[in-house]
Enzyme design. Structure first.
Site, PDB file in Angstrom:
ATOM      1  CE1 TYR A 102      -3.787   2.621   1.393  1.00 44.09           C
ATOM      2  CE2 TYR A 102      -1.778   3.669   2.156  1.00 44.09           C
ATOM      3  CZ  TYR A 102      -2.824   3.556   1.736  1.00 44.09           C
ATOM      4  OH  TYR A 102      -3.655   4.976   1.784  1.00 44.09           O
ATOM      5  CD  GLU A 117      -6.156   4.576  -0.403  1.00 47.51           C
ATOM      6  OE1 GLU A 117      -6.007   4.813   0.846  1.00 47.51           O
ATOM      7  OE2 GLU A 117      -7.069   4.138  -1.067  1.00 47.51           O
TER       8      GLU A 117
END
Ligand code: GDP
Ligand code: MN
Length: 379
Positions: A102, A190
């Site tokens: 991530y 993101e």
């Protein structure tokens, strides 16, 4: 404003970031043509909707042939997924994933800094991992506007003691994401997953990009896309200097202020009424603004009654009542309109509207009373 995944990826590709080759499609035929052009054996078909969790909801399909791409496109297009109608899909070359990371760049409004966030427990379970293991998420606060040197990020990554990831390549990707986020006025950028591929290289498989609308003046390309994404009614509201929010119900709502608006919507709901739209006049009430606003909210054919809830401090309520009268001159007056006007010039405004057919003036401070009146009239 949320930027769709395909546009976000093409913006990031412009920074040299490794984005899988792919294109958006509106039909199964177009999807198959894109897959044919991409070549190879494996493709990913993704629902282009502004929501996370598509993988778990069946909105991301890995396909082993062009035929399977057509089938996945047929299954996804037109379907309701996570509260959105799937109107476009993204067809990409599938990547051989060895590991999911991530990576995020987040405007932290609590610290006024920009946080670089990394987790090596990436992929679809990131939220759970973050909750059960405080070491799972690494965060680096950066002063906005600062240059972020690659060696600095590399040093930070060393502290995470991560194994089996090319730290140089990852640091380079993070620094580039940080720069892109700054250029684009991103509130959130993101990448989940940032995949480590079988050969050790990195690929940005997903991208959520939310930009600050206040920065649109600096982003001509995005401002134009934003304008095109609005419905004609929303565009006209923007030209008036207000924002028009379409909703599911059949009651038109105008308020002077968003807080008063939320309160009005809640009270309507308590009475079993659901708003068809919501328009906040803001502080600059003029006759022309109120006229345009009332025309907009009465326009959807399902609207069977409306409420105008205004408070006049600096705003002059005679302007509002003139605007209401002017709008009603052009619109058939067969649906009830409850007007609650208070404050500056309230008596003059009430007097002007008192004898207008189908207009009901409420002279008390409680919005409950105005909503009850409307409920009674539309029943
Ligand atoms: P989200 O669930 O809405 O965040 O959608 P993602 O784009 O992140 O996709 C969900 C999952 O699909 C990812 O975590 C991957 O495991 C998988 N996925 C996405 N792209 C690819 C790909 O190119 N190849 C493979 N094998 N899996 C992929
Ligand atoms: Mn994702």
């Amino acid at each position: 404003m949320i930027i769709s995944e395909d546009l976000a990826k093409s913006l990031l590709a412009g920074y040299g970031l490794p984005v899988p080759p792919g294109e958006a499609a509106l039909t199964p035929e177009a999807a198959a043509a894109i897959a044919g052009k991409l070549g190879g054996q494996a493709f990913v078909v993704k629902a282009l909707i502004p929501a996370g969790g598509r993988g778990k909801a069946g909105g991301v399909r890995v396909c082993a042939s062009v035929g399977a791409v057509t089938e996945a496109a047929e299954a996804l297009l037109g379907r309701d997924l996570l509260g959105h109608r799937v109107e476009r899909i993204l067809v990409e070359k599938a990547m051989p994933i060895a590991r999911e990371i991530y990576a995020g760049v987040v405007a932290n409004t609590a610290t006024d800094r920009v946080d670089l966030v990394v987790s090596f427990a990436g992929g679809m379970e990131i939220e759970q991992a973050a909750q059960s293991d405080s070491q799972a998420v690494w965060q680096l606060g950066v002063e906005p506007g600062d240059v972020l040197p690659v060696h600095w990020v590399r040093g930070w990554l060393r502290q995470t003691k991560v194994q089996g990831v090319n730290a140089d390549a990852l640091a380079q990707v993070l620094v580039t994401l940080y720069r892109a986020a700054a250029d684009l006025d991103a509130m959130l950028l993101e990448i989940n997953p940032l995949a480590v591929l079988a050969d050790g290289t990195l690929a940005l498989l997903d991208c959520k990009l939310e930009i600050d609308d206040n920065g649109l003046a600096r982003q001509p390309q995005l401002a134009e896309i934003y304008r095109q994404s609005l419905t004609p009614r929303e565009q006209r509201a923007r030209e008036l200097g207000v924002s028009y929010v379409p909703l599911e119900g059949d009651i038109g709502v105008i308020t002077s202020g968003a807080g008063l608006g939320m309160c009005t919507l809640d009270l309507l709901k308590q009475r079993g009424l659901v708003a068809a739209n919501f328009l906040d006049t803001g502080g600059g009430i003029s006759e022309a603004l109120v006229k345009g606003a009332l025309e907009l909210i009465l326009e959807p054919p399902q609207v069977r009654g409306s409420i105008i809830n205004l408070y006049g401090g600096i705003n002059r309520m005679l302007e509002a009542s003139r605007g209401i009268l002017a709008a009603l001159q052009t619109i058939p007056r067969n649906r009830p309109l409850v007007v609650k006007i208070l404050g500056n010039q309230q008596e003059e405004a009430w007097a002007m509207l008192e004898s207008v057919p189908n207009v009901h003036v409420v002279r008390v401070v409680q919005t409950e009373v105005a909503v009850s009146k409307l409920a009674e009239l539309v029943r």
